[in-house]
Design a protein around this motif. Structure first.
Motif, PDB file in Angstrom:
ATOM      1  N   LYS A 115       0.826  -1.205   0.000  1.00 23.72           N
ATOM      2  CA  LYS A 115       0.000   0.000   0.000  1.00 23.72           C
ATOM      3  C   LYS A 115       0.864   1.260   0.000  1.00 23.72           C
ATOM      4  N   LEU A 116       1.932   1.245   0.796  1.00 19.55           N
ATOM      5  CA  LEU A 116       2.847   2.391   0.836  1.00 19.55           C
ATOM      6  C   LEU A 116       3.529   2.599  -0.512  1.00 19.55           C
ATOM      7  N   GLU A 117       3.935   1.510  -1.129  1.00 16.76           N
ATOM      8  CA  GLU A 117       4.589   1.608  -2.436  1.00 16.76           C
ATOM      9  C   GLU A 117       3.616   2.155  -3.482  1.00 16.76           C
ATOM     10  N   THR A 118       2.386   1.673  -3.455  1.00 21.12           N
ATOM     11  CA  THR A 118       1.358   2.165  -4.376  1.00 21.12           C
ATOM     12  C   THR A 118       1.082   3.643  -4.130  1.00 21.12           C
ATOM     13  N   LEU A 119       0.967   4.020  -2.877  1.00 19.16           N
ATOM     14  CA  LEU A 119       0.736   5.414  -2.513  1.00 19.16           C
ATOM     15  C   LEU A 119       1.906   6.297  -2.977  1.00 19.16           C
ATOM     16  N   SER A 120       3.119   5.802  -2.780  1.00 19.05           N
ATOM     17  CA  SER A 120       4.316   6.527  -3.204  1.00 19.05           C
ATOM     18  C   SER A 120       4.316   6.709  -4.722  1.00 19.05           C
ATOM     19  N   GLN A 121       3.944   5.668  -5.463  1.00 14.78           N
ATOM     20  CA  GLN A 121       3.896   5.756  -6.924  1.00 14.78           C
ATOM     21  C   GLN A 121       2.830   6.754  -7.374  1.00 14.78           C
ATOM     22  N   LYS A 122       1.678   6.752  -6.705  1.00 17.45           N
ATOM     23  CA  LYS A 122       0.612   7.700  -7.042  1.00 17.45           C
ATOM     24  C   LYS A 122       1.066   9.130  -6.766  1.00 17.45           C
ATOM     25  N   PHE A 123       1.738   9.342  -5.632  1.00 22.21           N
ATOM     26  CA  PHE A 123       2.237  10.679  -5.284  1.00 22.21           C
ATOM     27  C   PHE A 123       3.248  11.152  -6.321  1.00 22.21           C
ATOM     28  N   GLU A 124       4.133  10.270  -6.727  1.00 22.22           N
ATOM     29  CA  GLU A 124       5.139  10.625  -7.738  1.00 22.22           C
ATOM     30  C   GLU A 124       4.465  10.966  -9.065  1.00 22.22           C
ATOM     31  N   ALA A 125       3.430  10.228  -9.430  1.00 19.82           N
ATOM     32  CA  ALA A 125       2.708  10.500 -10.677  1.00 19.82           C
ATOM     33  C   ALA A 125       2.027  11.872 -10.610  1.00 19.82           C
ATOM     34  N   ILE A 126       1.436  12.201  -9.467  1.00 23.61           N
ATOM     35  CA  ILE A 126       0.803  13.513  -9.290  1.00 23.61           C
ATOM     36  C   ILE A 126       1.851  14.608  -9.378  1.00 23.61           C
ATOM     37  N   LYS A 127       2.982  14.375  -8.726  1.00 23.15           N
ATOM     38  CA  LYS A 127       4.078  15.348  -8.746  1.00 23.15           C
ATOM     39  C   LYS A 127       4.546  15.599 -10.183  1.00 23.15           C
ATOM     40  N   GLN A 128       4.693  14.530 -10.952  1.00 28.20           N
ATOM     41  CA  GLN A 128       5.152  14.661 -12.336  1.00 28.20           C
ATOM     42  C   GLN A 128       4.128  15.390 -13.199  1.00 28.20           C
ATOM     43  N   ARG A 129       2.830  15.122 -12.964  1.00 29.08           N
ATOM     44  CA  ARG A 129       1.788  15.795 -13.749  1.00 29.08           C
ATOM     45  C   ARG A 129       1.732  17.284 -13.441  1.00 29.08           C
ATOM     46  N   SER A 130       2.088  17.660 -12.225  1.00 30.26           N
ATOM     47  CA  SER A 130       2.041  19.078 -11.863  1.00 30.26           C
ATOM     48  C   SER A 130       3.195  19.861 -12.486  1.00 30.26           C
ATOM     49  N   LYS A 131       4.184  19.155 -12.981  1.00 29.74           N
ATOM     50  CA  LYS A 131       5.304  19.796 -13.665  1.00 29.74           C
ATOM     51  C   LYS A 131       4.879  20.014 -15.110  1.00 29.74           C
ATOM     52  N   ASP A 132       4.816  21.279 -15.511  1.00 30.12           N
ATOM     53  CA  ASP A 132       4.202  21.623 -16.770  1.00 30.12           C
ATOM     54  C   ASP A 132       5.160  22.207 -17.801  1.00 30.12           C
ATOM     55  N   PHE A 133       6.442  22.039 -17.587  1.00 30.84           N
ATOM     56  CA  PHE A 133       7.430  22.616 -18.498  1.00 30.84           C
ATOM     57  C   PHE A 133       8.653  21.710 -18.528  1.00 30.84           C
ATOM     58  N   THR A 134       9.264  21.606 -19.697  1.00 35.57           N
ATOM     59  CA  THR A 134      10.462  20.771 -19.845  1.00 35.57           C
ATOM     60  C   THR A 134      11.630  21.648 -20.270  1.00 35.57           C
ATOM     61  N   ILE A 135      12.737  21.479 -19.574  1.00 38.43           N
ATOM     62  CA  ILE A 135      13.981  22.134 -19.989  1.00 38.43           C
ATOM     63  C   ILE A 135      14.923  21.021 -20.420  1.00 38.43           C
ATOM     64  N   LYS A 136      15.425  21.168 -21.637  1.00 38.43           N
ATOM     65  CA  LYS A 136      16.355  20.189 -22.176  1.00 38.43           C
ATOM     66  C   LYS A 136      17.767  20.737 -22.028  1.00 38.43           C
ATOM     67  N   VAL A 137      18.609  19.961 -21.381  1.00 39.93           N
ATOM     68  CA  VAL A 137      20.016  20.306 -21.221  1.00 39.93           C
ATOM     69  C   VAL A 137      20.820  19.123 -21.757  1.00 39.93           C
ATOM     70  N   ASN A 138      21.486  19.357 -22.869  1.00 42.58           N
ATOM     71  CA  ASN A 138      22.196  18.290 -23.574  1.00 42.58           C
ATOM     72  C   ASN A 138      21.209  17.177 -23.903  1.00 42.58           C
ATOM     73  N   LYS A 139      21.403  15.995 -23.355  1.00 44.31           N
ATOM     74  CA  LYS A 139      20.508  14.878 -23.672  1.00 44.31           C
ATOM     75  C   LYS A 139      19.463  14.628 -22.586  1.00 44.31           C
ATOM     76  N   LYS A 140      19.525  15.392 -21.524  1.00 45.67           N
ATOM     77  CA  LYS A 140      18.625  15.155 -20.394  1.00 45.67           C
ATOM     78  C   LYS A 140      17.460  16.149 -20.408  1.00 45.67           C
ATOM     79  N   HIS A 141      16.284  15.652 -20.067  1.00 48.02           N
ATOM     80  CA  HIS A 141      15.083  16.475 -19.987  1.00 48.02           C
ATOM     81  C   HIS A 141      14.683  16.609 -18.520  1.00 48.02           C
TER      82      HIS A 141
END
Length: 195
Positions: A13-39
């Protein structure tokens, strides 16, 4: 066995909750900066709050969701990002010249001041020309103390010459002087080291 099963269930349950939190965190990021090969996924609001350059870019082109940043390493940008997101000071092993360049290029005022102070502590003959070039490139930020310190180090490479102070504001002439010095050093080495 019952306790073990409960612990395993809790861990899942904790792992699932952690994955859901990470997914929410990633969705709230609305801009990408590309530096060399990394985004890097980041929040526009964080960029706008810290960087005058990125704020202008984002507000003038609201549809943009990606920006490519050139002339900076991934490691240095990670320090810049940590500063903007967390207020973290740059890591000890960050390239101070590159950090100063990035903070000036992106116009991150607080980081510019920190980067200039860090760079003042490590200006040497080896990086003096790079520092002088950057101080002149970003002269509107008036890093005169850093420029003076770099010029002192540059002068040490020409011990028998009295360099005029105004040369500190002429990076092209400094580059030519450095190139001529390296060529002369190479010729002298060949003369005395060949049999």
């Amino acid at each position: 066995d019952a306790t073990k099963g409960k612990n395993e269930n809790l861990e899942k349950k904790l792992e699932t909750l952690s994955q859901k939190f990470e997914a929410i965190k990633q969705r709230s990021k609305d801009f990408t900066i590309k530096v060399n090969k990394k985004h890097y996924r980041v929040k526009k609001s964080i960029l706008i709050a810290h960087s005058k350059v990125l704020a202008k870019l984002i507000t003038e082109n609201l549809a943009a969701d990606t920006f490519e940043l050139k002339g900076i390493s991934e490691a240095t940008f990670q320090d810049v990002l940590n500063f903007m997101n967390l207020g973290s000071l740059p890591s000890k092993n960050v390239n101070k010249v590159e950090l100063f360049n990035a903070s000036c290029q992106l116009e991150i005022d607080a980081l510019k001041t920190i980067a200039a102070e860090l760079l003042k502590k490590v200006v040497t003959q080896a990086n003096a020309l790079d520092v002088l070039v950057l101080c002149n490139k970003f002269k509107k930020f008036k890093h005169d103390d850093l420029k003076k310190k770099a010029f002192v180090q540059f002068q040490k490479m020409f011990p028998n010459q009295a360099l005029m102070p105004e040369l500190a504001s002429q990076p092209e002439k400094l580059k030519l002087m450095m190139q001529a010095k390296l060529e002369m050093d190479e010729k002298i080495a060949k003369m005395y080291l060949t049999k």
